[in-house]
Design a protein around this motif. Structure first.
Motif, PDB file in Angstrom:
ATOM      1  N   ASN A  88       0.741  -1.164  -0.082  1.00  0.00           N
ATOM      2  CA  ASN A  88      -0.148   0.210   0.127  1.00  0.00           C
ATOM      3  C   ASN A  88       0.957   1.274  -0.567  1.00  0.00           C
ATOM      4  O   ASN A  88       1.615   1.646   0.539  1.00  0.00           O
ATOM      5  CB  ASN A  88      -1.301   0.051   0.976  1.00  0.00           C
ATOM      6  CG  ASN A  88      -2.167   1.526   1.598  1.00  0.00           C
ATOM      7  OD1 ASN A  88      -1.186   1.758   1.902  1.00  0.00           O
ATOM      8  ND2 ASN A  88      -3.009   0.727   0.851  1.00  0.00           N
ATOM      9  N   GLU A 101      -0.194  12.354   0.830  1.00  0.00           N
ATOM     10  CA  GLU A 101      -1.196  13.485   0.729  1.00  0.00           C
ATOM     11  C   GLU A 101      -0.099  13.977   0.065  1.00  0.00           C
ATOM     12  O   GLU A 101       0.975  15.581  -0.536  1.00  0.00           O
ATOM     13  CB  GLU A 101      -0.586  14.089   2.644  1.00  0.00           C
ATOM     14  CG  GLU A 101      -1.317  15.174   3.154  1.00  0.00           C
ATOM     15  CD  GLU A 101      -1.443  15.705   3.783  1.00  0.00           C
ATOM     16  OE1 GLU A 101      -2.093  15.831   4.351  1.00  0.00           O
ATOM     17  OE2 GLU A 101       0.582  15.057   4.766  1.00  0.00           O
ATOM     18  N   GLU A 142      -4.648   7.060  -1.553  1.00  0.00           N
ATOM     19  CA  GLU A 142      -3.885   5.638  -0.918  1.00  0.00           C
ATOM     20  C   GLU A 142      -4.173   4.720  -2.494  1.00  0.00           C
ATOM     21  O   GLU A 142      -5.194   4.898  -3.096  1.00  0.00           O
ATOM     22  CB  GLU A 142      -5.095   4.726   0.056  1.00  0.00           C
ATOM     23  CG  GLU A 142      -4.286   5.513   1.302  1.00  0.00           C
ATOM     24  CD  GLU A 142      -4.832   4.386   2.221  1.00  0.00           C
ATOM     25  OE1 GLU A 142      -4.468   3.673   2.626  1.00  0.00           O
ATOM     26  OE2 GLU A 142      -6.045   4.902   3.243  1.00  0.00           O
ATOM     27  N   LEU A 198      -5.433  12.770   1.345  1.00  0.00           N
ATOM     28  CA  LEU A 198      -4.775  12.120   1.493  1.00  0.00           C
ATOM     29  C   LEU A 198      -5.665   9.892   0.378  1.00  0.00           C
ATOM     30  O   LEU A 198      -6.558  10.128   0.657  1.00  0.00           O
ATOM     31  CB  LEU A 198      -5.182  11.266   2.328  1.00  0.00           C
ATOM     32  CG  LEU A 198      -4.222   9.678   2.726  1.00  0.00           C
ATOM     33  CD1 LEU A 198      -3.088   9.891   2.802  1.00  0.00           C
ATOM     34  CD2 LEU A 198      -4.273   8.438   3.717  1.00  0.00           C
ATOM     35  N   GLN A 243       0.448   5.726   0.441  1.00  0.00           N
ATOM     36  CA  GLN A 243      -0.252   6.724   1.174  1.00  0.00           C
ATOM     37  C   GLN A 243       0.588   8.122   0.695  1.00  0.00           C
ATOM     38  O   GLN A 243       2.139   8.003   0.977  1.00  0.00           O
ATOM     39  CB  GLN A 243      -0.438   6.849   2.378  1.00  0.00           C
ATOM     40  CG  GLN A 243      -1.181   5.214   2.677  1.00  0.00           C
ATOM     41  CD  GLN A 243      -1.631   5.360   4.554  1.00  0.00           C
ATOM     42  OE1 GLN A 243      -0.506   5.498   5.177  1.00  0.00           O
ATOM     43  NE2 GLN A 243      -2.708   4.685   5.003  1.00  0.00           N
TER      44      GLN A 243
END
Length: 666
Positions: free
Chosen positions: A338, A342, A350, A348, A340
């Motif tokens: 995964n 910002e 993902e 955010l 992530q």
């Protein structure tokens, strides 16, 4: 005892005794005189059900401890747990017995075939059991684990751990457990019955073995009749979190892998409760039940307790529930990656891959599906295939079904998951997520539902390799999008007290769901007749020659094809085998059902009431479920050759529902 609201000790205040067979002039089952269940088809049922007299007392405790300590860059945790469980129960209600009547006049007459001048009793069918139905199950499990969260660098952390489980075999304190191994049984069984093939634990009463003859029953070598060959399971886990940019924490990469084992439910062993030599099931219907009357419904009568053990006629032991000898703990491997990011303050993004692989999954399969014979490959000396000789083409002649509860199925899930999240700021937050995935298995519980508490029932030919049934799961959805939000609606600034009260405090929320349809299991009632498929078997349908999967669905919109979503002209009868039919070859996901798109919406107004309390307010809410009243159609009828085949007759979501609420919060 009855349940009376407000009274805890109902046993001391209410003593309701069940109506007995003696009360109405009926002969009991031989072991109990409780009024049996009487079913008049299509009209009513009298007499309660088998759970009326279920007594159980589950006792157990859990001893566990955990130690954690920090040393340098290591955060270590270790722990253990011990779980002994005792389950003492009695399925006394199973001795109630049941009778079915085809019509209300049959119920009123209740005559035998000799009395009504036909070959059939007015009681179309009856069933009852007699025997020892109480059990004292014991099981003891151990587990321990160790995990280290290791901060390798300020940007990289590892999670490393391992778990150990010991799943003890289920045992019965007095040895009252029997299992059946068809490979040890006399094939075919003698007309007067046999106990060959039965397997018992070491603490099974020796007197029983002596009375039936030791060669008839085999000991397992432990105090469980069945269970995991391997009791020790090691499950490693590994993961990491990595911040690739030293000067920014706006990007994080996470990944993990783990092995997980599942303890099988104790309910699986209840399937052995009715097995000889401690219990006998009597079930007659049609011409078999011609001697039954309402006064003496069980004819011949069941023998009373104690009469154990005895050998039973072949018809009394023709069907068995079996716990597989190599039963083990289902194993699941889970892995993910995964990222992530910002990309803006408060936003955010993902994206990740999620995978799961299931091995040794639990399900039920019939070991006694008849084989296909030929001159070059005869079955029990038979070279031709007819519907009539199907029982003699079975691997174990003389037995109807041998339902093997086994851990031999598999599954997999692979999914791309992505989402955008906006944290609450300036009165707005939302989450939008999309999943592109595929779920595969060789057994989906939703194919024909749960089979008597045993988990999924394998729907295909039990003689064929399991991988021939491998395909998209019955609940597989390739695409799914969900968007949810909460918006605190801004209002113009004004000095007017009334305007502020009317225009302030409004907010809106909602959930939007869009997803593709699930596979449609195409079945044909004619299929499998040559292998004597039973009602619960999944009978694969057959496409006509030259018809592709895409042509099995009628072109056009769902609304325009509600009466013929499936193209009936694209389906043909299953392949002819002998004087019957074999199974069709349509894949499990050849056709998919309608997709769904739904909107749930709410609007609310919150008005502060400081005069009634500092934090008090009045809230008005208007909620709209399926706000646009969009039909969400279910899968069509998919059983051939019924007239309803291909028709959509139901929806999965109710029509629009509007709900209004007024609350005072304080």
């Amino acid at each position: 005892p009855a349940s009376i609201s407000g009274i805890r000790n109902t046993r001391s205040l209410v003593n309701l005794q069940p109506t007995t067979t003696t009360d109405i002039g009926m002969t009991g089952t031989g072991q109990t005189n409780v009024l049996p269940q009487m079913i008049v088809t299509g009209l009513f049922t009298l007499g309660g059900n088998n759970n009326d007299f279920f007594d159980t007392a589950v006792t157990g405790f859990s001893a566990s401890d955990q130690l954690s300590f920090v040393r340098g860059r290591h955060n270590v945790r270790v722990g253990f747990e011990v779980d002994p469980i005792r389950d003492n129960f009695n399925l006394y209600g199973n001795k109630r017995g049941s009778m079915t009547f085809q019509s209300f006049p049959d119920f009123l007459l209740g005559m035998s075939g000799a009395e009504n001048g036909s070959s059939f009793s007015n009681i179309f069918s009856e069933s009852a059991i007699s025997g020892i139905t109480d059990r004292q199950f014991h099981v003891l499990d151990y587990s321990s684990y160790a995990q280290d969260d290791f901060r390798a660098t300020p940007q990289l952390t590892f999670n490393i751990g391992v778990r150990w489980d010991y799943f003890g075999n289920v045992s019965e304190a007095r040895g009252y457990m029997t299992n059946f191994n068809p490979d040890l049984a006399i094939n075919p069984p003698p007309p007067d019955g046999t106990l060959s093939g039965y397997v018992v634990p070491d603490n099974f009463p020796q007197s029983v073995l002596d009375s039936v003859g030791s060669p008839a029953v085999k000991r397992t070598g432990n105090n469980g009749c069945c269970g995991a060959v391997q009791n020790n399971f090691w499950a490693p886990r590994f993961g990491f979190a990595w911040r690739p940019f030293a000067q920014s924490d706006r990007v994080v990469v996470r990944a993990g892998y783990g092995i997980f084992y599942s303890r099988l439910a104790g309910n699986d062993f209840l399937q052995l409760l009715l097995e000889p030599p401690f219990n006998a099931l009597q079930s007659f219907s049609g011409v078999q039940n011609t001697a039954a009357t309402l006064q003496v419904p069980w004819n011949p009568p069941l023998q009373p307790t104690p009469y154990w053990p005895i050998t039973y006629p072949t018809s009394a032991i023709a069907s068995h529930s079996i716990i597989a000898n190599d039963l083990s703990a289902p194993l699941t491997q889970s892995f993910n990656l995964n990222i992530q990011y910002e990309f803006l303050p408060g936003f955010l993004w993902e994206i990740g891959y999620v995978g799961t692989k299931g091995n040794r999954l639990y399900g039920t399969i019939d070991l006694n599906t008849p084989l296909i014979a030929s001159a070059n490959d005869p079955v029990n000396g038979i070279t031709t295939n007819t519907v009539a000789n199907a029982p003699r083409r079975a691997p174990y002649v003389g037995y109807t079904s041998l339902l093997n509860n086994a851990t031999e199925f598999e599954s997999s899930y692979n999914g791309l998951q992505t989402s955008v999240t906006k944290r609450l700021n300036h009165g707005l937050q939302f989450l939008g997520s999309y999943t592109f995935s595929k779920t595969m298995d060789d057994l989906s519980d939703t194919t024909i539902g749960f089979d008597s508490g045993r988990g999924g029932r394998f729907p295909g030919d039990g003689n064929l390799p399991r991988m021939l049934a491998w395909g998209p799961s019955d609940f597989d959805r390739a695409h799914r999008f969900v968007f949810s939000y909460l918006w605190q609606i801004p209002h113009p600034k004004t000095t007017s007290f009334l305007a502020n009260k009317l225009m302030g405090g409004w907010q809106s929320s909602g959930v939007i769901t869009v997803q593709t349809g699930t596979p449609i299991p195409i079945q044909d009632q004619r299929a499998g007749s040559i292998i004597a498929f039973r009602t619960s078997g999944y009978r694969y349908g057959q496409a006509c020659p030259g018809v592709s999967d895409s042509e099995l669905k009628t072109p056009g919109s769902v609304k325009s094809n509600l009466g013929h979503y499936l193209n009936a002209a694209g389906f043909c009868a299953p392949p002819v085998v002998g004087d019957g039919y074999g199974l069709g070859t349509i894949g499990r996901a050849a056709v998919r059902g309608p997709g769904q798109h739904n909107v749930d919406f709410a609007i609310a107004k919150i008005t502060p009431t400081p005069s009634l309390g500092e934090a008090s307010n009045v809230e008005f809410r208007a909620e709209f479920f399926n706000a646009f009243n969009t039909p969400q159609f279910a899968n069509p009828a998919s059983i051939l050759p019924l007239a309803t085949f291909g028709s959509i007759t139901s929806t999965t979501v109710a029509p629009r529902i509007v709900q209004l609420a007024l609350k005072f919060n304080f």
